[in-house]
Design a protein around this motif. Sequence first.
Motif, PDB file in Angstrom:
ATOM      1  N   ALA A   1       1.502  -1.557  -0.080  1.00 45.26           N
ATOM      2  CA  ALA A   1       0.018   0.060  -0.282  1.00 45.26           C
ATOM      3  C   ALA A   1       1.084   0.996  -0.101  1.00 45.26           C
ATOM      4  CB  ALA A   1      -1.045   0.190   1.246  1.00 45.26           C
ATOM      5  N   PRO A   2       0.437   2.515  -0.133  1.00 47.20           N
ATOM      6  CA  PRO A   2       0.950   3.618  -0.258  1.00 47.20           C
ATOM      7  C   PRO A   2       1.475   3.658   1.236  1.00 47.20           C
ATOM      8  CG  PRO A   2      -0.737   3.935  -1.499  1.00 47.20           C
ATOM      9  CD  PRO A   2      -1.406   3.170  -0.563  1.00 47.20           C
ATOM     10  N   ASP A   3       1.686   3.465   2.104  1.00 48.27           N
ATOM     11  CA  ASP A   3       2.562   3.234   3.520  1.00 48.27           C
ATOM     12  C   ASP A   3       3.003   2.258   3.467  1.00 48.27           C
ATOM     13  OD1 ASP A   3       0.988   1.683   3.068  1.00 48.27           O
ATOM     14  OD2 ASP A   3      -0.275   1.521   5.751  1.00 48.27           O
TER      15      ASP A   3
ATOM     16  N   GLY B   1     -13.293  -1.755   2.821  1.00 51.35           N
ATOM     17  CA  GLY B   1     -13.786  -0.668   3.847  1.00 51.35           C
ATOM     18  C   GLY B   1     -13.377  -0.287   5.333  1.00 51.35           C
ATOM     19  N   ALA B   2     -12.646   0.304   5.921  1.00 53.99           N
ATOM     20  CA  ALA B   2     -12.435   0.604   6.960  1.00 53.99           C
ATOM     21  C   ALA B   2     -10.842   1.272   6.063  1.00 53.99           C
ATOM     22  CB  ALA B   2     -12.351  -0.149   7.621  1.00 53.99           C
ATOM     23  N   LEU B   3     -10.689   0.348   5.640  1.00 55.94           N
ATOM     24  CA  LEU B   3      -8.459   1.116   5.090  1.00 55.94           C
ATOM     25  C   LEU B   3      -9.010   2.680   5.177  1.00 55.94           C
ATOM     26  CD1 LEU B   3      -7.786  -1.645   3.477  1.00 55.94           C
ATOM     27  CD2 LEU B   3      -7.210  -1.650   5.862  1.00 55.94           C
ATOM     28  N   THR B   4      -7.815   2.932   5.531  1.00 56.35           N
ATOM     29  CA  THR B   4      -7.182   4.749   4.683  1.00 56.35           C
ATOM     30  C   THR B   4      -6.768   4.757   3.578  1.00 56.35           C
ATOM     31  OG1 THR B   4      -5.055   4.411   5.341  1.00 56.35           O
ATOM     32  CG2 THR B   4      -7.164   5.212   7.059  1.00 56.35           C
ATOM     33  N   THR B   5      -6.915   5.543   2.313  1.00 53.31           N
ATOM     34  CA  THR B   5      -6.565   6.025   1.164  1.00 53.31           C
ATOM     35  C   THR B   5      -4.773   5.069   1.414  1.00 53.31           C
ATOM     36  OG1 THR B   5      -7.309   7.553   0.717  1.00 53.31           O
ATOM     37  CG2 THR B   5      -5.724   7.055  -0.109  1.00 53.31           C
ATOM     38  N   ALA B   6      -3.699   5.755   2.448  1.00 50.87           N
ATOM     39  CA  ALA B   6      -2.642   5.132   2.941  1.00 50.87           C
ATOM     40  C   ALA B   6      -2.609   3.559   2.757  1.00 50.87           C
ATOM     41  CB  ALA B   6      -1.634   6.277   3.959  1.00 50.87           C
ATOM     42  N   GLN B   7      -3.512   3.064   3.368  1.00 53.00           N
ATOM     43  CA  GLN B   7      -2.937   1.466   3.717  1.00 53.00           C
ATOM     44  C   GLN B   7      -4.030   1.013   2.308  1.00 53.00           C
ATOM     45  OE1 GLN B   7      -6.352   1.962   7.193  1.00 53.00           O
ATOM     46  NE2 GLN B   7      -4.024   1.695   8.759  1.00 53.00           N
ATOM     47  N   ARG B   8      -4.888   1.036   1.882  1.00 51.31           N
ATOM     48  CA  ARG B   8      -5.646   0.340   0.844  1.00 51.31           C
ATOM     49  C   ARG B   8      -4.239  -0.055  -0.085  1.00 51.31           C
ATOM     50  NH1 ARG B   8     -10.252   5.262  -0.987  1.00 51.31           N
ATOM     51  NH2 ARG B   8     -11.236   5.022   1.209  1.00 51.31           N
ATOM     52  N   PRO B   9      -4.479  -1.644  -1.160  1.00 53.34           N
ATOM     53  CA  PRO B   9      -3.489  -1.947  -1.161  1.00 53.34           C
ATOM     54  C   PRO B   9      -3.060  -1.241  -3.004  1.00 53.34           C
ATOM     55  CG  PRO B   9      -4.909  -3.354  -0.310  1.00 53.34           C
ATOM     56  CD  PRO B   9      -5.108  -2.515  -0.057  1.00 53.34           C
ATOM     57  N   ASN B  10      -2.036  -1.070  -3.290  1.00 54.17           N
ATOM     58  CA  ASN B  10      -2.332  -0.419  -4.360  1.00 54.17           C
ATOM     59  C   ASN B  10      -2.745  -1.514  -5.986  1.00 54.17           C
ATOM     60  OD1 ASN B  10      -0.993   1.963  -4.328  1.00 54.17           O
ATOM     61  ND2 ASN B  10       1.384   1.032  -4.066  1.00 54.17           N
TER      62      ASN B  10
ATOM     63  N   TRP C   1      -0.180  -3.711 -10.199  1.00 56.06           N
ATOM     64  CA  TRP C   1       1.223  -3.313 -11.124  1.00 56.06           C
ATOM     65  C   TRP C   1       1.978  -2.113  -9.905  1.00 56.06           C
ATOM     66  CZ3 TRP C   1      -2.853  -0.832 -15.039  1.00 56.06           C
ATOM     67  CH2 TRP C   1      -3.084  -1.396 -16.116  1.00 56.06           C
ATOM     68  N   GLY C   2       1.076  -2.141  -8.974  1.00 56.87           N
ATOM     69  CA  GLY C   2       2.369  -1.371  -8.039  1.00 56.87           C
ATOM     70  C   GLY C   2       1.833   0.267  -8.086  1.00 56.87           C
ATOM     71  N   TYR C   3       0.219   0.434  -8.246  1.00 55.46           N
ATOM     72  CA  TYR C   3       0.451   2.212  -8.786  1.00 55.46           C
ATOM     73  C   TYR C   3      -1.485   2.035  -7.754  1.00 55.46           C
ATOM     74  CZ  TYR C   3       3.953   2.179 -11.620  1.00 55.46           C
ATOM     75  OH  TYR C   3       5.487   2.368 -12.391  1.00 55.46           O
ATOM     76  N   ASP C   4      -1.130   3.525  -7.163  1.00 58.18           N
ATOM     77  CA  ASP C   4      -2.825   3.560  -6.623  1.00 58.18           C
ATOM     78  C   ASP C   4      -4.001   3.806  -7.876  1.00 58.18           C
ATOM     79  OD1 ASP C   4      -1.281   5.625  -6.903  1.00 58.18           O
ATOM     80  OD2 ASP C   4      -1.644   7.368  -5.247  1.00 58.18           O
TER      81      ASP C   4
END
Length: 518
Positions: free
Chosen positions: A293-295, A309-318, A321-324
């Motif tokens: 994820a970005p974090d 779900g409850a994941l924040t933007t920084a916690q969401r898996p990319n 390809w590895g990008y958000d």
Amino acid sequence: MTCLVACLVLVSSCKKFLDVNENPNAPQDVTANLYLAPMLHWMVTDAAYEGRHIGRYTQNWTLPAATLGTWDRMGYDPGSDNGAQTFRDVYWSLGKNLIDMMTKAEAEERWDLLGVGYILKAWGWQTLTDLHGEITIKEAFVPNKTEFAYDSQEFAYEEVRRLLGLAISNLQRTDGAVDATFLSVGDKIYNGDRTKWLKYAYGLLAINLSHYSNKSVYDPNAVIAAVDKSFAGNADDALLTYGRLGNDDSNFMGPRRQNFQNYRQTQFIVGLMNGTQFDNVVDPRMTRMLVPAPDGVYRGLDVNVVNYGALTTAQRPNNIWGYDANITAGKPTTYLFDDVSRFPSMTYSQLQFIKAEAAYRKGDKAVALDTYRNAISSHIDFVNARNSDNGQLPSQITSSEKTAFLNNTAIVPVLASDLTLSHIMSQKYIAQWGWGHYETWMDMRRYHYTDVDPAANGKQIFRGFAVPTGLYGDNGGKVVQRVRLRYNSEYVWNRANLDKIGGLAADFHTVPLWIIQP
């Protein structure tokens, strides 16, 4: 005489007129080897197409959305051809083209090309019956028919072995017009090397035989013998190479094709690699196959939760390809998901896992353990190779990382008696993640998705896998067992024959296949 001259002039004029309609760049009659390349393309690429759907049955990945997807819930898309690309390609893209190629090859005594043709035909029936169950074989290419009867899966499996026998006998021949240079024109996998195609035939035979594991006729010795005659190392892997010269010359899963920009890894695959399921041992392949994820934390999505779900933007898996967010062609990615990542149809590692399972079931745990270790080792090398196809983002797994992982007893037991099916099948899942969709789904159905391994202290065969809590409505609470046959042929034109095999029932996709039953 005047009449004769007039006739000759007419014939000459007609000949010239017909010549105008002959395109030298698109000949109506081609040499046998020119048929091959497009068919090999589909033999390899179909798995990527179908992976968008059955990869969600097996929880390779998921599509975050405001509502849970049909495939994430083990369902299907009514009135759609989703999940039927292989059906289309076996009957149409290969279809008559394969028949014509094999007819010409046999007439010209090109036994190597004919052998590859038999492999393609065997691959088609094997893959199609594993996806759909009953399929049309005997009447498939009978002219002037508008309705087609379905053959049993038992017959399909027998027919695959018959075809592979013919493939093997032809590929062993060196007489006639066997010619590696001629074969290489269309052979975009092995460049005309018939000995590698011979190994591929034995590998496909091993896959066929291994699927009988729930039946009394299952023969682990036959499985092992077939594997031993197949791939000898990663150099034999069946890989399709891309030059990125056009859309179809780019990996289906890469950014250029724009097919996977929204797919995210699941909790299941992350749990297999981040130490959750293997005694806190972090798999060095995780950072080379999966994405953070970005974090910077490696997480997977819960298939039972909408969106993130409850994941924040920084916690969401990319995305894979590895990008958000979406990217364009040419951006660096990871593992199998680059525009030019070589995509496999069969690998040495995969076959070694099949042998390890067979040896374990036979009771020869010493061979099982040695083969299991070799399977993981060779897959680590495979990961490094795929991340080198275009200088992708991850660093290479070092020899010290590899050695430490293989020497960890939570991954590879010291004693053969401590090896379990749970070890073998969970690690096989990792090795096939992202590409081996047909075989992975068959593995999971053979072990009923959530079977427990008594020898593994109550661990599941597939450690951590859980059936979705909200199954698709038509399932009636049952797990998926097959993909419904192609809508725009079978459900539109062949309904009477579908009805004979129960194909019109709303829950037909939950009916277990013959091959997984005792």
